[in-house]
Structures are given as structure tokens and as C-alpha cells.
Design a protein around this motif. Structure first.
Motif, PDB file in Angstrom:
ATOM      1  N   SER A  30      32.014  31.935  35.935  1.00  0.00           N
ATOM      2  CA  SER A  30      33.410  31.631  36.250  1.00  0.00           C
ATOM      3  C   SER A  30      33.949  32.427  37.441  1.00  0.00           C
ATOM      4  O   SER A  30      35.089  32.248  37.846  1.00  0.00           O
ATOM      5  CB  SER A  30      34.294  31.885  35.025  1.00  0.00           C
ATOM      6  OG  SER A  30      34.389  33.275  34.764  1.00  0.00           O
ATOM      7  N   VAL A  31      33.120  33.320  37.996  1.00  0.00           N
ATOM      8  CA  VAL A  31      33.561  34.176  39.099  1.00  0.00           C
ATOM      9  C   VAL A  31      33.142  33.545  40.423  1.00  0.00           C
ATOM     10  O   VAL A  31      31.967  33.234  40.626  1.00  0.00           O
ATOM     11  CB  VAL A  31      32.951  35.590  38.969  1.00  0.00           C
ATOM     12  CG1 VAL A  31      33.368  36.472  40.140  1.00  0.00           C
ATOM     13  CG2 VAL A  31      33.350  36.227  37.648  1.00  0.00           C
ATOM     14  N   SER A  32      34.103  33.391  41.318  1.00  0.00           N
ATOM     15  CA  SER A  32      33.801  32.785  42.623  1.00  0.00           C
ATOM     16  C   SER A  32      33.083  33.783  43.523  1.00  0.00           C
ATOM     17  O   SER A  32      33.185  35.006  43.333  1.00  0.00           O
ATOM     18  CB  SER A  32      35.092  32.322  43.302  1.00  0.00           C
ATOM     19  OG  SER A  32      35.838  33.447  43.722  1.00  0.00           O
ATOM     20  N   ASP A  33      32.374  33.265  44.500  1.00  0.00           N
ATOM     21  CA  ASP A  33      31.664  34.123  45.454  1.00  0.00           C
ATOM     22  C   ASP A  33      32.623  35.023  46.218  1.00  0.00           C
ATOM     23  O   ASP A  33      32.269  36.140  46.591  1.00  0.00           O
ATOM     24  CB  ASP A  33      30.864  33.269  46.444  1.00  0.00           C
ATOM     25  CG  ASP A  33      29.662  32.601  45.797  1.00  0.00           C
ATOM     26  OD1 ASP A  33      29.242  33.047  44.701  1.00  0.00           O
ATOM     27  OD2 ASP A  33      29.137  31.636  46.383  1.00  0.00           O
ATOM     28  N   SER A  34      33.849  34.562  46.430  1.00  0.00           N
ATOM     29  CA  SER A  34      34.809  35.355  47.199  1.00  0.00           C
ATOM     30  C   SER A  34      35.396  36.517  46.387  1.00  0.00           C
ATOM     31  O   SER A  34      35.730  37.553  46.961  1.00  0.00           O
ATOM     32  CB  SER A  34      35.935  34.463  47.733  1.00  0.00           C
ATOM     33  OG  SER A  34      36.644  33.873  46.664  1.00  0.00           O
ATOM     34  N   THR A  35      35.527  36.359  45.080  1.00  0.00           N
ATOM     35  CA  THR A  35      36.094  37.439  44.261  1.00  0.00           C
ATOM     36  C   THR A  35      35.031  38.359  43.674  1.00  0.00           C
ATOM     37  O   THR A  35      35.357  39.453  43.218  1.00  0.00           O
ATOM     38  CB  THR A  35      36.961  36.875  43.110  1.00  0.00           C
ATOM     39  OG1 THR A  35      36.140  36.057  42.284  1.00  0.00           O
ATOM     40  CG2 THR A  35      38.144  36.100  43.629  1.00  0.00           C
ATOM     41  N   LEU A  36      33.770  37.934  43.703  1.00  0.00           N
ATOM     42  CA  LEU A  36      32.696  38.719  43.074  1.00  0.00           C
ATOM     43  C   LEU A  36      32.552  40.127  43.649  1.00  0.00           C
ATOM     44  O   LEU A  36      32.475  41.086  42.873  1.00  0.00           O
ATOM     45  CB  LEU A  36      31.366  37.965  43.157  1.00  0.00           C
ATOM     46  CG  LEU A  36      30.173  38.682  42.547  1.00  0.00           C
ATOM     47  CD1 LEU A  36      30.367  38.927  41.059  1.00  0.00           C
ATOM     48  CD2 LEU A  36      28.904  37.898  42.804  1.00  0.00           C
ATOM     49  N   SER A  95      21.040  40.960  44.143  1.00  0.00           N
ATOM     50  CA  SER A  95      22.248  40.466  44.805  1.00  0.00           C
ATOM     51  C   SER A  95      23.457  40.888  43.968  1.00  0.00           C
ATOM     52  O   SER A  95      23.310  41.302  42.813  1.00  0.00           O
ATOM     53  CB  SER A  95      22.198  38.939  44.921  1.00  0.00           C
ATOM     54  OG  SER A  95      22.335  38.354  43.629  1.00  0.00           O
ATOM     55  N   ASP A  96      24.645  40.761  44.526  1.00  0.00           N
ATOM     56  CA  ASP A  96      25.852  41.092  43.765  1.00  0.00           C
ATOM     57  C   ASP A  96      25.925  40.275  42.479  1.00  0.00           C
ATOM     58  O   ASP A  96      26.251  40.798  41.415  1.00  0.00           O
ATOM     59  CB  ASP A  96      27.115  40.849  44.600  1.00  0.00           C
ATOM     60  CG  ASP A  96      27.354  41.940  45.633  1.00  0.00           C
ATOM     61  OD1 ASP A  96      26.590  42.932  45.660  1.00  0.00           O
ATOM     62  OD2 ASP A  96      28.316  41.791  46.411  1.00  0.00           O
TER      63      ASP A  96
END
Length: 184
Positions: free
Chosen positions: A79-85, A110-111
Motif C-alpha cells: 500500500s506504500v507508494s514509491d514516492s512515500t517509501l 532496495s528500499d
């Protein structure tokens, strides 16, 4: 008896503390308490060791998520977007460090992979929560020997592993995701 051979007040206090710690550890007694190496320790060091053993025995085993007040609840990795991760991961790592959890061997992940390990493995893991100054729970984010050998083992460790297991070693590589994590 000369004055120099009499125990000082500090030594008496250390001896009394040692006796108290040994009494409190009696229900948990095993060979580690009677170790011959303890007789080679200075009394102050032995008392620190005994106190840490007692703290370990008495510490509750709780899911790491419950070490926080209120318990830490992370959003599902899906549920976490790449931009907020990146921000969420950094905040989560800082919060873990605030509760004395240090992440090790993360630079090959990776993150998103690291966040999944925190979410799936670390947060639900029941561990002893100790409040001893300078002591941290180290969580090694390597699940297999090949990854450790490829990215983290030094030349001596690699050679020792090869000699012990008589297997070919993976090529040593630099991890892709260099991180500067707290406690490292």
C-alpha cells in the motif's frame, strides 16, 4: 595486616553487589554463571556481566512492534507508494533505533525489500526488550551465506568459510544500495 592489603570501601561494595547479583541469578543458574573466565574478570566487569545476565533473564519477550507506545503499526508494503517509501523507511529505521534496534547488512536490499523485511520479519518478532545502556538488538538483514559472502564478508571470513565448507565462493561485489544507518 597493613593498611594497603585491606579492601577499600569500593571493593566491599563491589563484593556485596556481586553476592547480591549471584543470589538473584540463582534460579537461572547454569554453566555460564560459573564460567572460569569470570574469575579472570575484574570485579566491576563481572558485576556488569552478571547484571546484564539478570536483565536478560527478567526481560519480557515482546513483538518489537509492541516496544513502542503506542505499538508501531506500519502500512502494508503493497500500500506504500514509491514516492512515500523513502521517507517512511527512514522514519521507521529512526524509530527502531530509538528503541535500540540496529539494522545490519542492508546495503544489498532496495528500499522496498528492506521495508518488507521490517514489516514482515522484524516488527512481529518476539524479542527480549532490555534497557541496558549501550546495548542494542542487532538485526542482520542477511538470510543466507551466499549473500553475506558476496557483499559483506571480508577476505579472511571468505577464506575461512571456503576452508570449512569446501565450496566455491560467490564473486565478491559492492552492494548496490549504500546506506548510512544509525548505529552502524
Amino acid at each position: 595486616m597493613s593498611e594497603t592489603s585491606q579492601p577499600t570501601i569500593d571493593e566491599v561494595d563491589l563484593l556485596l553487589a556481586n553476592a547480591r547479583l549471584r543470589d538473584e541469578l540463582e534460579p537461572y543458574r547454569d554453566e555460564s554463571i560459573d564460567s572460569s573466565s569470570m574469575h579472570r574478570m575484574p570485579l566491576h566487569t563481572e558485576n556488569e556481566y552478571l547484571a546484564s545476565m539478570l536483565a536478560w533473564e527478567r526481560a519480557p519477550a515482546l513483538p518489537i512492534a509492541s516496544w513502542f507506545n503506542p505499538p508501531m503499526q506500519l502500512p502494508s508494503p503493497d500500500s506504500v507508494s514509491d514516492s512515500t517509501l523513502p521517507r517512511l523507511l527512514a522514519n521507521t529505521i529512526e524509530r527502531l533505533y530509538s528503541e535500540k534496534v540496529v539494522l545490519k547488512f542492508t546495503d544489498h536490499l532496495s528500499d522496498r525489500e528492506l521495508y518488507k523485511i521490517i514489516y514482515r520479519d522484524i516488527m512481529p518478532s518476539c524479542e527480549k526488550k532490555l534497557d541496558i545502556p549501550g546495548k542494542y538488538l542487532e538485526w542482520r538483514c542477511v538470510e543466507d551465506n551466499e549473500t553475506w559472502l558476496r557483499y559483506y564478508a571480508d577476505a579472511v571470513d571468505r577464506r575461512r568459510f571456503q576452508e570449512e565448507h569446501d565450496v566455491p565462493l560467490p564473486v565478491a561485489e559492492e552492494p548496490k544500495f549504500k546506506r548510512n544507518l544509525p548505529g552502524n
